[in-house]
Design a protein around this motif. Sequence first.
Motif, short mmCIF file in Angstrom:
data_model
loop_
_atom_site.label_atom_id
_atom_site.label_comp_id
_atom_site.label_asym_id
_atom_site.label_seq_id
_atom_site.Cartn_x
_atom_site.Cartn_y
_atom_site.Cartn_z
N PHE A 257 84.10 19.94 48.61
CA PHE A 257 83.39 21.11 48.10
C PHE A 257 82.82 21.91 49.27
CE2 PHE A 257 82.96 17.83 44.81
CZ PHE A 257 83.46 18.52 43.70
N MET A 258 82.98 23.22 49.23
CA MET A 258 82.28 24.10 50.16
C MET A 258 81.91 25.37 49.41
SD MET A 258 83.46 25.93 53.73
CE MET A 258 83.23 24.61 54.90
N ARG A 259 80.69 25.76 49.53
CA ARG A 259 80.10 26.92 48.85
C ARG A 259 81.11 27.74 48.03
NH1 ARG A 259 75.35 30.36 51.82
NH2 ARG A 259 74.01 30.45 50.00
N ALA A 260 80.97 27.69 46.72
CA ALA A 260 81.90 28.31 45.77
C ALA A 260 83.31 27.76 45.94
CB ALA A 260 81.89 29.82 45.86
N PRO A 261 83.45 26.42 45.81
CA PRO A 261 84.78 25.84 45.93
C PRO A 261 85.69 26.43 44.85
CG PRO A 261 83.21 24.23 45.05
CD PRO A 261 82.42 25.43 45.46
N GLU B 224 75.82 30.20 45.32
CA GLU B 224 77.21 30.29 45.74
C GLU B 224 77.84 31.65 45.53
OE1 GLU B 224 79.19 26.25 45.18
OE2 GLU B 224 77.47 26.09 43.86
N GLN C 226 72.32 16.19 49.46
CA GLN C 226 72.11 17.15 48.38
C GLN C 226 71.67 16.48 47.08
OE1 GLN C 226 75.88 19.55 49.99
NE2 GLN C 226 75.15 20.42 48.09
N PHE D 208 75.69 22.86 51.45
CA PHE D 208 76.85 23.71 51.12
C PHE D 208 78.01 22.93 50.52
CE2 PHE D 208 74.58 25.51 54.80
CZ PHE D 208 74.10 26.65 54.21
N GLY D 209 77.77 21.71 50.02
CA GLY D 209 78.83 20.92 49.43
C GLY D 209 79.23 19.73 50.28
N ALA E 83 71.68 19.05 44.24
CA ALA E 83 71.55 20.43 44.70
C ALA E 83 72.96 20.92 44.99
CB ALA E 83 70.69 20.50 45.96
N GLY E 84 73.68 21.24 43.95
CA GLY E 84 75.08 21.66 44.08
C GLY E 84 75.47 22.46 42.85
N GLY E 85 76.63 23.07 42.90
CA GLY E 85 77.10 23.85 41.76
C GLY E 85 76.16 24.99 41.39
MO1 MOS Z 1 77.93 23.45 46.46
S1 MOS Z 1 79.88 23.54 47.12
O1 MOS Z 1 78.20 22.88 44.86
O2 MOS Z 1 77.06 22.28 47.30
#
Ligand code: MOS
Length: 699
Positions: free
Chosen positions: A346-350, A666, A208, A239-240, A503-505
């Motif tokens: 972390f997993m999608r919308a942690p 997310e 990511q 997805f984290g 590519a997160g959050g």
């Molecule tokens: Mo997402 S859990 O910030 O890849």
Amino acid sequence: MIQVTKPLIGAPISRLDGPRKVTGTATYAFEYQFEDVVYAFPVQSTIAKGRVVAIDATHARTLPGFLGLITHENAPKVAPVGLLGPNNDLAVLQSDRVAYRGQFIAVVVAETLENARRAAELLDIRYEALPPDAELRADRADLVKPQALAAGMATDTEYGDVEAALSSSPVQLDQTYTTPAYHHNALEPHATIAIWKDDSLTLYDSNQGPHAVQHIAATAFNLPPERVRVISAFVGGGFGSKGGNSHFILTIMAAQLIKGRPVKMALTRQQMFAVVGYRTPTIQHLRLGAEQDGQLMAISHEVVEQTGMLHEFAEPTASATRMMYAAPHRRTAHRLARLDVPIPTFMRAPGECPGMFALESAIDELALACGIDPIEFRIKNDPAVDPESGLPFSSRNLVACLRQGAEAFGWQQHPRQPATWREGRWLIGTGVAASTFPVVFFPSTASIRAERADHYRVLIDASDIGTGAWTVLAQIAADALEVPLEQIHLEIGDTNLPMAGLAGGSAGTASWGSAIMDAAQKFRATLYGELGGRLPEGGLEVRGGLERSPYAGQYAMHSFGAQFAEVRVHMDTGEIRVPRMLGVFAAGRIINAKTARSQFLGGMTMGLSMALHEQSVMDPRFGEYVNHDFAEYHIATNADVGAIEIQWIDEVDPYVNPVGAKGIGEIGIVGTAAAIANAVYHATGIRVRDLPLSPDKLL
Ligand code: MOS
């Protein structure tokens, strides 16, 4: 050379990389071809706690093509490293200690994948095993307060006199909600090719953020970052789970052993169930107090969750509770059980994802207890400013989402009394829940380079993990440069390109887009200013970037949404059907109507999956997630749902960032499971507070 183009931002443009993906010409990490490639296969611990006493490779070494074995006895030293402080889970093979079942304890290298795998099976491994402690319970005496939540916020918050307000409230709720562990299973498993040549390292890796992987690899192996190049043009989901993983540390070790030859490693699905992270199970104690008219007076949200022994990861489960509703007395707290289990991540919308299942179920219960429609209840308690920070919201359109959704869904058509709506043996119900996700921004830089007046290279180390970044960044660049889309040539996914955030959050489009807009503005200023509109011989390259939102700290910045679901529950089997779902979102500026819809829809599908099926089952005797494959870890399919409709509000937010986008990756998963559980209650009168909504809980 000034050309008039119509704005591309907002247009439903099909993915520019789509044809390459569907024709199989988009190259993913494992697919790069090399003649002299060798294969690495990891070896995982079959005990959950203890130590490795001996690894005997006598038999394995006789296999043709066997090239080498790395264990804790001959592994190179790895320096402490991690994205959020040192993560001992990344320091693989540094001791004989086993901290969870499935932990990497060795890696085999061979000429073929088959022989590497066979050699791994032929290792004779002796352990000194201890009984694991792998059971999450809220009544454990050894729960600890985490250092901080995973996204950096405080573990606990307290405002007002929560206990007094709770006990004096005429309407009270005191319930516990639980969610199981969920395992990461991106379509493309984690995969790496590592090449160690002339004291430099090249990684083709599925991740990511190439710059994040470069940082981890360079730090771990004590290399200057410029000697580590990471290439990740196409990535099949993250997805984290792809922010820096121990499997690439193993692959680099193998490449160091077999210097000069490319080493390939791809994890199997079963391996992924131990080593790429998962969402912690949660036990959430919610206490709410309200006046009879539905005015919330007190909210207490206390969370118990787990982490492993090698690293502390604390899911920010109650974080959304801090800013959702305007109760004057509020408390949130997180406690951790440190268990002999793999490290969650972390997993999608942690945080928001499991937390809003609990909060939005509880709000539904409390609204009904007050005799108020759950939509009106939420609107009544919508705060004027962020209850947590006291800051004004940059924009908050939860109420608009709820109202638009109620209208579009036909919310008012059925009375809210449960178990009153029937067709044959099917009980029917509808449910609603709110959704939210914070606006995040990662510092990013970008370059614009032109050698000709009709050809603009946009250079940025962004990642398209399947979200549509290849397309939306080209749209942003075309508008910012005021040129047609065909003249934009985007280059992403390579650490040789200007540094950009993960590519997160849900922060990619806003962060990268803002850097591209800044570079484009400076490019145009240079070209039309000092250069008088004429490109110099040899072309022009101009760099730009942005560190943070110009209004950071002045506004509370969040996306909002409203989730609606209709369910049918069979009276004899407890089977649940979801004929329709609707999500209405307020997420700032939408850059591409087509890829955005896919993002929302993908998130809601994961929420549906969470509601109906997903759960990782721990056998505490062995410290093992027993259903560690797709035969037994069930995910939702097309047959589980009828229509999923997506709508959004045209939200203009001048404060979030120059792009005006709040992030959409997310939020789709947040609140979905609560909307479905609330609909199941409406259908049956049975309140399920323990996910998933399996048929046994409805009979
Ligand atoms: Mo997402 S859990 O910030 O890849």
